[in-house]
Structure formats: structure tokens, C-alpha cells
Write a protein that holds these residues in place. Structure first.
Motif, PDB file in Angstrom:
ATOM      1  N   VAL A   2      43.861  59.673  37.697  1.00  0.00           N
ATOM      2  CA  VAL A   2      42.813  59.489  37.435  1.00  0.00           C
ATOM      3  C   VAL A   2      42.152  61.126  37.690  1.00  0.00           C
ATOM      4  O   VAL A   2      41.232  61.565  37.870  1.00  0.00           O
ATOM      5  CB  VAL A   2      41.558  59.298  38.895  1.00  0.00           C
ATOM      6  N   SER A  62      37.169  57.149  34.152  1.00  0.00           N
ATOM      7  CA  SER A  62      37.090  57.781  35.428  1.00  0.00           C
ATOM      8  C   SER A  62      36.877  57.865  37.285  1.00  0.00           C
ATOM      9  O   SER A  62      38.004  57.690  38.444  1.00  0.00           O
ATOM     10  CB  SER A  62      37.813  59.758  35.113  1.00  0.00           C
ATOM     11  N   ARG A  75      38.040  56.318  40.412  1.00  0.00           N
ATOM     12  CA  ARG A  75      38.225  56.998  41.680  1.00  0.00           C
ATOM     13  C   ARG A  75      37.925  56.319  42.682  1.00  0.00           C
ATOM     14  O   ARG A  75      38.648  56.632  43.972  1.00  0.00           O
ATOM     15  CB  ARG A  75      37.998  58.260  41.638  1.00  0.00           C
ATOM     16  N   MET A  88      43.355  61.043  46.421  1.00  0.00           N
ATOM     17  CA  MET A  88      41.900  62.833  46.668  1.00  0.00           C
ATOM     18  C   MET A  88      42.528  63.432  46.902  1.00  0.00           C
ATOM     19  O   MET A  88      42.319  64.768  46.673  1.00  0.00           O
ATOM     20  CB  MET A  88      40.887  61.673  47.604  1.00  0.00           C
TER      21      MET A  88
END
Lengths: 439, 283
Positions: free
Chosen positions: B82, B89, B93, B163
Motif C-alpha cells: 500500500v 491504496s 490501508r 503504518m
């Protein structure tokens, strides 16, 4: 390292907060007994009342009515979480600023009475004309060394629920519910044969507290206990306890004959009773308030009915759960607290309990009129007279923990089928905890 | 000095004092209620010989060892998927990060229902695939419970790692990859020679957060197994909780909590050292 420091400090703070209020005191006040003849009569001011959230409806109604009828004495209700009510109370006592009256889970009372945290109410209770009618289990948990430190507040009692419609479909008489272990087994077998996802029996097989609440009364009904002696000299009574063996054998039979759903093995409480209320279960030991809360009012008495939890041969008992009223020794308005307690214990208030999801704690409330108005709660109230709750300082450690001796014994006997090992585990586990808790 | 005094006061009141007081409590036999005594280091010496505490520490180490690697690998893989701003994307995510947002406690309760024998989705799906019986009781057998919880936590925590790594990946100058492509570098060579070295700090952060989270694991075990069967799946924080709030041995539990703090501090310091980045920081 900043993150690490935060984590470290947060972890330490959790434990620290408990004791932070204790800086000013290294002990708790010695227990006191009220001396004045006017104690609990025409008191004035404000009474701080802490009640657990499980009695929210009851407590709010009682406080509202009391305040409406007592201009000079008002009660302020504070609801405490069932997860930290004990530590909240202990912290307030340590800080020297406890509430005036507390509705405390009755099994938690012995831990406080031993340390002299509550007011000795022996003389006041002796003056109550209905003293002998008060729930024996609740009273027993508030007694210590011949003195009485609390009185019953409300009852959360265990009963045997059964589905009348499934009884009829299985050719059983719904007006003849089980009164022995043998009848539980045979009725469950008959209902199980209905098929279509119907099971004869259900129990929360991974919920230690639920099992203690529902299995022990059968043992008491047979005249036996798992512990003998007073709090300071208790001994485990497991090996050779035939009443216990019969109770465990009943559950072993239910399990091996597949009379209960497979997922009972992993039921640790949150979903307990859902399958019964869904109409898929014939018999379920459970709490009185459990089904009355989950089921529709129209189903109670017509589809679902309760009966006392039986023992082997016709006796019955119940777990005297619920709360005791206690007055902390350092309460500022103890007189007002006792006046409020006396008012709650009157018949007029007790009669309201069933509509507020609770069982009264006076056996003399059970009149023909009460039975006619509240037939299901009347069953629980009838059992109250034969009820019991084990007075011990280590109930949670024994009965409410996954690693505790009660559940270990139950698992070994019922799921693994090894009765002799189970009894050894129970005997040694209870003995170890009792020795640790001995003064 | 005047300017920093408010911050200093806050740290003193909310951090230094509680920590100091916790140390004091750990040196007493502090009960739920009633008097307490100063007992020196007895709580700490008993901890070392307490089979319950030792087991919980060892179990926590095992659990940490099992989940840390997969969380990093799965998180890295998801970040690779991603990191570019392609169509879809944002959806992926969000989907990958959502478990972390919903929260461990809520998802643990949901999983508890889905792990029920006969009625839960886990048994239904796995039995259809021929991988398990339809009446498998996941939460009451040690191996099954540990497996289920580890898979669950990897699914839960990988989103956060994704992340952290994705943010690092997006900070790597595009020119580096273009230069490598001109030189004929393969996808794997670019990952190994460019991405991984430049993500060293992000990986260190993700690992440290992951390891600390594993050492402080509580919710999933408390909700799904309650530490059972017996105490076989009891992590150290649950041991501390039960000593403090079930057994009411507050002094002893505090000693356990401080021991955990020290262990986590040491492990984190070792991680910082091993994953240190010697490149000079640009100012």
C-alpha cells in the motif's frame, strides 16, 4: 526511551494508585459499635450510599422513595463498578473517608470484617423483630467471632430453570420439575431426544464462578460443605465427600451423554443462558435474575419456569448471592445509614424487589399473596430459607479463578473423567489456600 | 528554570512520586485493608521462587517470541502493498489498519464468539476446509488457545507496523530507486539494498512497540482464556492483576510490576543498541 518511560510509569501507576490514598494511614480503624439509644432513629443530614451497578435499578428506586418520604434525612447514591468496588471501598477506608453505608457483594464481606473495617451491628440487629427471617447465607457472611457486621440487602439466588414447552413435547409433566439428580438426568435425556438442535441441559462449562453458583447448592442440599470450621480454622472437605462426588458425577454423565451443547465447554459467562432463552434447552441451573432479565415478560411462567436447585434425594438449596449492607467503622452518618437500612428491610420495600429484578432477603415476605403475584421469585425466596454461601477469606481464589482448585477439580472430574485425581486436586488446592489465609 | 518548572512539577507529581511510592509499596506486605509492615526485599526474593510468576514470565517470553517476527513480516508486506498511491491504496490501508483502530478488547469478545465449538465461524470455516473438527474447543486447550491468540494478535497488530513502515518507505527519495533501476537492480535488490537499510529506525521503533505491547499483553488472554486452562496461558500482567485485585497482595503485586518494568527496560535498551543507526542525524 521516552516511550519506555511512559510505559513503565503507567504500569507502576496502576498499582500505585490503589495505595496512594493510604499515605496518611498504615491501618484501618478499629471496629466500633454504636452506643446511643437514638442510633438509627430520626437521624438527619446526608447518607452516602455506595451500591454496585448490578443493583442499580433497585438502589435508585429505594433511594428515590426514601428521599421523598424523609425530609430531614437524604440518601445520596453512588454506583460502583463490579470490577473495582472492593478496591474503591478499601481505598476510601484507608483514606479515612468511607461512605456511610455500602451494598457490598456478600462474599467480599469477610475480608473486611476480619480487619475491623465495619461497625458492629449485633445489638441493633438483635432488636429487629424479623431477625430470624433474614437470609441465613447473607447473615453468615457478615458474622465474625460472634458479632454481626452487616445485614442482607438483596438476593441474587441460583435456581433450576426449565422449559415447560420442551417438557411437554418430551412427554414430561411441566408441573413436576426435577427434584433429584436422577430426575435431572432422566428429564434431560428425554428432552435431548427431541433433536433439531434441542439439548436437555446447559451449563457455563468454562465459567468458574457460574459453576460455583449453581453446582454447590446441590452439595449443600445433601447436607455437606466443601469447607468445615470457622474462618480462622477452616479445613477442606473434599476427599471422601460423597455429596460432592455425586454432583460431579451428575455433570460427568451430562457431558459424556452429550446432553449439553458442545460449546458449553467454552462458555465462560457472557453468553450463558442465551441458548436457554432461545428455547433450545430443557434445563438450566442459573441465576433467578439471569433469565428474568434475558427473557420476555410474556415467556416467564408460561415457557420458562424455575424450581429450587435439588440435591441427590429431594433436598434443595441456593447460593445466597447478592449484597450485604455494611456500615464502615469511620462512617460520618452511621445513625442515618442504619435508619435507611431499617427502612429498606421493611415489608413494604421488600415487596417491591421482584419488580426491580431482585429477590427479597426476608423469608417471611413469602406469603400466599406474594407467591400469587410473583410465582417465579417465590421459588427463589423459598430456596432462600435453605440457602448458604461459604464464609471464607479466599472465595475468589478458590472458586472464581481459571487456575483455582474448584475449577481444576471440576475440569478433571467432568471433562477428563478422573474423579480420584480431581478430588486430590481439590483437597490440596483448597487446603493450600486456607492455610495461606489463616490468621 | 522558571519556564520548565511547570513541566518539572507535573513529572514529579504524576511520574516520579507514583514510581517512588510504588517502590515503597513493593517493600511492604501491603494488603487490601488493614495494617502493613516494611519487609525489605522479601517480596522480590519470593518472586524469584514463585512458580506462578516464573511461569507467567516464561509464557510471556514465549508469546513475545512467537508473535514479534510475524507482526514485522506481515506488517512489512502490507506496507509494500500500500505504500504507493495507486488506485485502491487508501482502501487497503484502511482495511489493514482497521483492526488496530477497533481495539483489542472489542475484537477479543468478538473472537470469543467465533471460536465457540459448533456455533463459531472459525470451526465452520476450518471444518469445511478439512483443517479442524466442527466441535474444536479453541479456548480451553493450551496449544489451540495459544495458536488462536497468536494468529489473532498478528492480524491485530500488523496494521500498526504497516503504518510505521509505510511512513518510512514514503520518506525514501524516489531518485534512489530510479538510479538503481538505471543500473538494472531487481525489485528484491532494491528492497534489500535501499528500503531495508533506510528503514532501520522505523523497524527499530516498530519492533520496540511490538515487544513492549507483547510484554504488557492482558486483554486478549483475560477475555479469551482467563489464563487457562489452569494458569497455562497466564501472561505476567495477568499474574500481577490477579495478585493485586484477586488475591489482594498489593505489595507483592507491585514488586512483580516493578520487576516487569525492569525487564522491559532492559530488553528495550538491548533492542535500541542492536538496532541503533550510526548515521549522523541531519540538522
Amino acid at each position: 526511551m521516552k516511550l519506555l518511560s511512559r510505559q513503565a510509569l503507567a504500569g507502576a501507576a496502576v498499582v500505585t494508585l490503589l495505595g496512594a490514598a493510604g499515605c496518611a494511614s498504615s491501618g484501618s480503624p478499629a471496629s466500633t459499635a454504636p452506643q446511643s439509644s437514638t442510633f438509627g432513629v430520626n437521624a438527619t443530614g446526608m447518607v452516602q450510599f455506595w451500591a454496585r451497578t448490578v443493583s442499580k435499578t433497585l438502589a435508585q428506586k429505594l433511594v428515590s422513595e426514601f428521599n421523598a418520604t424523609h425530609k430531614n434525612l437524604q440518601v445520596k447514591l453512588t454506583l460502583t463498578s463490579i470490577n473495582n468496588d472492593v478496591t474503591s471501598l478499601a481505598t476510601s477506608i484507608r483514606a479515612g473517608n468511607p461512605p456511610d453505608v455500602v451494598g457490598l457483594n456478600d462474599i467480599d464481606v469477610p475480608a473486611f470484617t476480619r480487619s475491623g473495617s465495619f461497625m458492629d451491628l449485633t445489638a441493633q440487629i438483635a432488636k429487629l423483630p424479623f431477625k430470624s427471617a433474614l437470609s441465613p447465607g447473607h447473615m453468615g457472611l457478615a458474622a465474625y467471632q460472634g458479632k454481626q457486621y452487616g445485614v442482607p440487602y438483596w438476593g441474587d439466588l441460583s435456581v433450576l430453570w426449565y422449559n415447560k414447552q420442551l417438557f411437554r413435547q418430551a412427554g414430561l409433566n411441566p408441573d413436576n420439575p426435577p427434584t433429584t439428580y436422577a430426575q435431572i438426568l432422566s428429564d434431560a435425556q428425554a428432552i435431548n431426544k427431541l433433536g433439531h438442535g434441542i439439548s436437555g441441559f446447559t451449563f457455563a462449562g468454562d465459567c468458574q464462578g457460574c459453576l460455583g453458583f449453581t453446582v454447590q447448592p446441590g452439595i449443600w442440599a445433601d447436607g455437606s460443605h466443601l469447607m468445615n470450621g470457622g474462618i480462622s480454622s477452616q479445613t477442606a472437605n473434599i476427599t471422601g465427600n460423597s455429596a460432592l462426588m455425586k454432583a460431579l458425577t451428575l455433570y460427568r454423565e451430562i457431558w459424556t451423554q452429550h446432553l449439553a451443547p458442545d460449546n458449553d465447554r467454552t462458555d465462560n459467562g457472557p453468553t450463558w443462558g442465551q441458548d436457554f432463552v432461545a428455547g433450545k434447552i430443557g434445563i438450566m441451573p442459573g441465576g433467578y435474575g439471569q433469565v428474568t432479565t434475558l427473557a420476555k415478560p410474556s415467556q416467564l411462567g408460561t415457557e420458562f419456569m424455575d424450581t429450587p436447585l435439588p440435591g441427590t434425594n429431594g433436598g434443595y438449596s441456593t447460593f445466597d448471592g447478592g449484597d450485604d449492607f455494611v456500615i464502615p467503622a469511620a462512617a460520618k452518618n452511621a445513625s442515618g445509614a442504619w435508619e435507611f437500612i431499617q427502612w429498606v428491610l421493611q415489608t413494604q420495600q421488600q415487596d417491591q424487589y421482584p419488580d426491580l429484578g431482585a429477590t427479597p432477603i426476608r423469608t417471611d415476605v413469602l406469603t400466599p399473596a406474594f407467591s400469587a403475584a410473583h410465582p417465579l421469585d417465590a421459588v427463589a425466596l423459598k430456596a432462600l430459607g435453605q440457602g448458604y454461601a461459604p464464609p471464607t477469606l479466599v472465595y475468589d481464589q478458590m472458586f472464581n479463578q481459571a487456575g483455582g482448585p474448584w475449577f481444576q477439580m471440576f475440569t478433571t472430574a467432568v471433562y477428563d473423567g478422573n474423579m480420584s485425581l480431581a478430588l486430590q486436586q481439590g483437597q490440596s488446592g483448597l487446603t493450600r489456600l486456607l492455610q495461606q489465609a489463616a490468621p | 528554570m522558571i519556564l520548565v518548572s511547570p513541566a518539572f512539577a507535573l513529572v514529579a507529581v504524576f511520574a516520579a512520586f507514583p514510581l517512588g511510592f510504588a517502590v515503597y509499596i513493593s517493600l511492604t506486605d501491603w494488603p487490601l485493608i488493614g495494617p502493613y509492615r516494611f519487609i525489605g526485599g522479601r517480596n522480590y526474593s519470593e518472586l524469584i521462587h514463585d512458580p506462578g510468576f516464573v511461569h507467567s514470565v516464561l509464557f510471556t517470553l514465549l508469546y513475545t517470541a512467537i508473535v514479534t517476527g510475524p507482526i514485522l513480516v506481515v506488517g512489512y508486506a502490507m506496507a509494500v502493498l500500500v505504500r504507493a498511491n495507486r488506485r485502491g491504496s487508501v482502501f487497503f490501508r484502511t482495511a489493514f489498519f482497521l483492526p488496530f483502530i477497533v481495539g483489542l478488547a472489542t475484537e477479543s469478545f468478538m473472537l470469543l464468539l467465533e471460536l465457540q465449538p459448533d456455533s463459531g465461524a472459525a470451526d465452520y470455516v476450518l471444518s469445511r476446509l478439512g483443517l479442524a473438527r466442527s466441535d474444536t474447543a479453541w479456548t480451553v486447550h493450551y496449544g489451540l488457545a495459544l495458536t488462536a491468540i497468536c494468529v489473532f494478535v498478528i492480524w491485530f497488530a500488523s496494521g500498526l507496523t504497516m503504518m510505521l513502515l509505510m511512513a518510512g518507505m514514503q520518506g525514501i527519495p524516489r531518485e534512489l530507486y530510479e538510479s538503481a533501476e538505471v543500473d538494472g537492480a531487481t525489485w528484491w535488490q532494491k528492497e534489500r539494498r535501499i528500503t531495508l537499510p533506510l528503514l532501520r529506525r522505523n523497524i527499530a521503533l516498530a519492533l520496540i512497540i511490538s515487544v513492549i505491547g507483547s510484554f504488557l499483553a492482558f486483554n486478549q488472554f483475560y477475555i479469551l482464556t482467563e489464563g487457562g486452562p489452569g494458569t497455562s496461558t497466564q501472561p505476567v500482567v495477568m499474574w500481577i492483576y490477579e495478585e493485586a485485585f484477586v488475591q489482594y497482595h498489593l505489595g507483592y503485586a507491585t514488586a512483580g510490576a516493578l520487576a516487569l518494568v525492569i525487564v522491559v527496560a532492559i530488553i528495550s535498551a538491548v533492542q535500541f543498541y542492536l538496532l541503533r543507526d550510526d548515521r549522523p542525524v541531519r540538522r
